[in-house]
Each structure stands twice: as C-alpha cells, then as structure tokens.
Scaffold this active site. Sequence first.
Site, PDB file in Angstrom:
ATOM      1  CE  LYS A  35      -3.643   0.224   2.835  1.00  0.00           C
ATOM      2  NZ  LYS A  35      -4.270   0.329   3.948  1.00  0.00           N
ATOM      3  CB  CYS A 263     -19.794   3.394   9.396  1.00  0.00           C
ATOM      4  SG  CYS A 263     -18.354   4.458   9.246  1.00  0.00           S
ATOM      5  CE  LYS A 266     -16.251  -0.343  11.458  1.00  0.00           C
ATOM      6  NZ  LYS A 266     -15.983   0.294  12.941  1.00  0.00           N
TER       7      LYS A 266
END
Length: 434
Positions: A35, A263, A266
């Site tokens: 990454k 979001c 969870k």
Amino acid sequence: MRITMVGSGYVGLVSGACLADFGHTVTCVDSDSGKIEALNAGAIPIYEPGLDQLVADNARAGRLTFTTRLPAAVAAADVVFIAVGTPSRRGDGHADLTFVHAAAQEIARHIEGFTVVAIKSTVPVGTGDSVEQIMREANPSADAVVVSNPEFLREGAAIEDFKRPDRIVVGLEDERARDVMTEVYRPLYLNHSPLMFTGRRTAELIKYAGNSFLAMKITFINEMADLCERTGANVQDVARGIGLDNRIGAKFLNAGPGYGGSCFPKDTLALARIGHDHGAPQRLVETTLSVNENRKRAMAEKIIAAMGGAVGGKTIGILGLTFKPNTDDMREAPSLVIIEALQAAGARIRAFDPAGMDMARQQVEGITYAEDAYDVARGSDAVALVTEWNEFRGLDLALLRSLMAGNTLIDLRNVYRRKEAEAAGLRYFSIGRP
C-alpha cells in the site's frame, strides 16, 4: 504541526491528506508495504472523489509523506493519530481492538517528548483508558496524553466532511491536550466549525450514538415505506412532510433496500453489545439491526414478486452494487443479499457498477458483469436499480426497454416516476409509492 497518522486506510488517508492541506506536515504510516509503495507511486487504494488530486498536491508540496517506518515518524510527531481498523469481532459482534492495542504499544516505545495520541478509529467506551494503560506499561517514561477524536466522514463526501464538519469532537482527561488539538483544527475556525471538548468516554460514545441514530432513521422510513405500499400512501411525501419539521430533519429519510457500508452495520452491532455488557440494553438499536437485515431479503422478494413469483431461468439486471454511490465499498451492501437470494431462486444476474465491480468479483460468484447500464439491460427479463449512482438517474428508458427481453423495472431507490417509465413501455415498481 508535525502529525503522524498510523493507519493509511480510508480514515487515515483522507484525514492525513486533509490535515496536510491545512498546512501541517503529515506522515502516514502503514504496515502494508504494498500500500505504501502504491501511495508513493501516486496510486490511491480506495475510491473517493477528489482524493487522488488532494494526495498528489500535498505530496508534491512536501507536506504529505508515506512510510512503513513507524519509529522515526512517531518520534518526530507532536500528535500521533491512531486510524487503524476496528472490524466486528467474529463470534460476538464487539469491535475488534487488536490493531488499536498493537498500534498503541508500538507508538509508546518510540515517543520522544510530550505527545498527544489521538484515537480516530471507532472504538467502544473505555478504549482510551485501555490504550493509556497499554502505553504506560510499554514505556512508563513516555510523556503522552491519550484523547478520543472520532471521525464523522461519509464515504463519497469525506473530503468535504473533513474540511467543513458539523462538529469536531475531542474527548480528553488531561487539559494539556486541549491547546494541541485546538491548534490541529485551527484552520477550520474560518468555516465556523465548532470544536467540542468532552470527557474521553463521552466522545467515544458520541460516535456510536450518532451512527446508530442515523441507522434508525433509515430503518424507520423503510418501515414507513412498507406501510405506505399497503395503504396507498406515498413515502416520499411522508418523508418530506416529517423532514420539514426541524426537530426531525430531512436527511436519511430516503426509503430504499437498507443500509450497508463500513460504519453503520458494525457500529450498531457494537453499540448493542456495549449496552448488553453494561446492563443497559439498547432495544431500539437491536431492533434496527434485525429490521435492516430483513429489509435486504425483502427486496429480493419484491423483485421476485414483480416477476410473477418466479425468476427461475430469468435474467435479472442489477444497476449498482456498492452500498451507496461514489464509493467502491461493498461491505454489507444490500446488493449482496439481493443477488444471493435471486441466484438461490434460479435467476441469472447481469450487473454493472461504476466503481464497485472489482470488489464485487471478490465476494460474488456467477455474475455476468456488464460494460454500462444499457449493457445490463441487454437480454434481461427485468432490471433492478439498487444503488442510485448519478449516471443511473437520467437513463433513456425507451432505449433501456428496447434492449431488454422483458419489460420490468424495479426501482429500489425511487429515482424515476411511474408515468415516465410506463411511457417507455416498462412495468414499473418502486418503494413505498402507490
């Protein structure tokens, strides 16, 4: 200020780039070397409108750098943000704090001088206390203050949300952190963004409470849509009628196939577990979770019903795969449940999404991926609009119909009007409208 962002995922990358754009010197750290190599080469690992240019501009100006070397980045920082993932823990739904605790331990070992450690990850009440304890054990001599600074970013509008927030919440137990965090966000004073200081546990709960309340609004209007269909009322007019009441507000009152994303699912689940653990059950949140899951399955049933009760051997076109527009995020997307149910009923699936097909290929099998919306329609017995991308809002419905084998359009986002769909020769089904 010198800022280090530990975690270069969605929250860390957006926050780091925006803070660099404010004029701070920001170092984004991640343990994923692939990454970091991609970011240093100018490749952005997530889809977020405007983020590629923001990163490029600030990297070119020398304000934004990326590295896997945490020790040096932490040692040089005035503020270290923890922005690592907190996924739902398998088995019980609690937020998994493994990455947060590991980051805290590593940060503590390399702190030099007074440093504020700000937790931007979404974490349960009391996490700041445990992070403080972990850091103290890892390095008793570290002069560090732990604060909670939750993020309130909407995917697809994250840069605007960061730069023009409704509020900035900072939870602290040590007043030394107040001036430091005020300086971090000082550039936002021009936008009159309120900086709200609270206790640390209060800040941690604000994040969960906010997301859960919005999830409840979505779930409420979806249940109203079901009632509207049975009574002949129009859910869009109901939403407007109640949304004009400034005690309620119009946002998050669009009926659809249920919420998804990184979001709401969870965070609502975690809040329900927190309430249970503390002997304060969150019944509304628990019901929201159940209703939302049922909602996704009900949308598949709605498509099957529109096809006369059977889709075996039929081709169903799916417009939109991501949980919302302007993101490539497939996490908990309603389309996943809908497609699985349609396939179980014997349907063939053709699908197109402007940004989410690469992610979808990792999660769904047996789909034919199309080149655009019209290619989805080609040979389909029905087309279902699942995600309201802008390019799906102005389709030539007559052309769409001419390419289809059938003539059924199921609009799960209420983008179109019945008259225009029927004028194009389509049988039209929508959500919560007569």
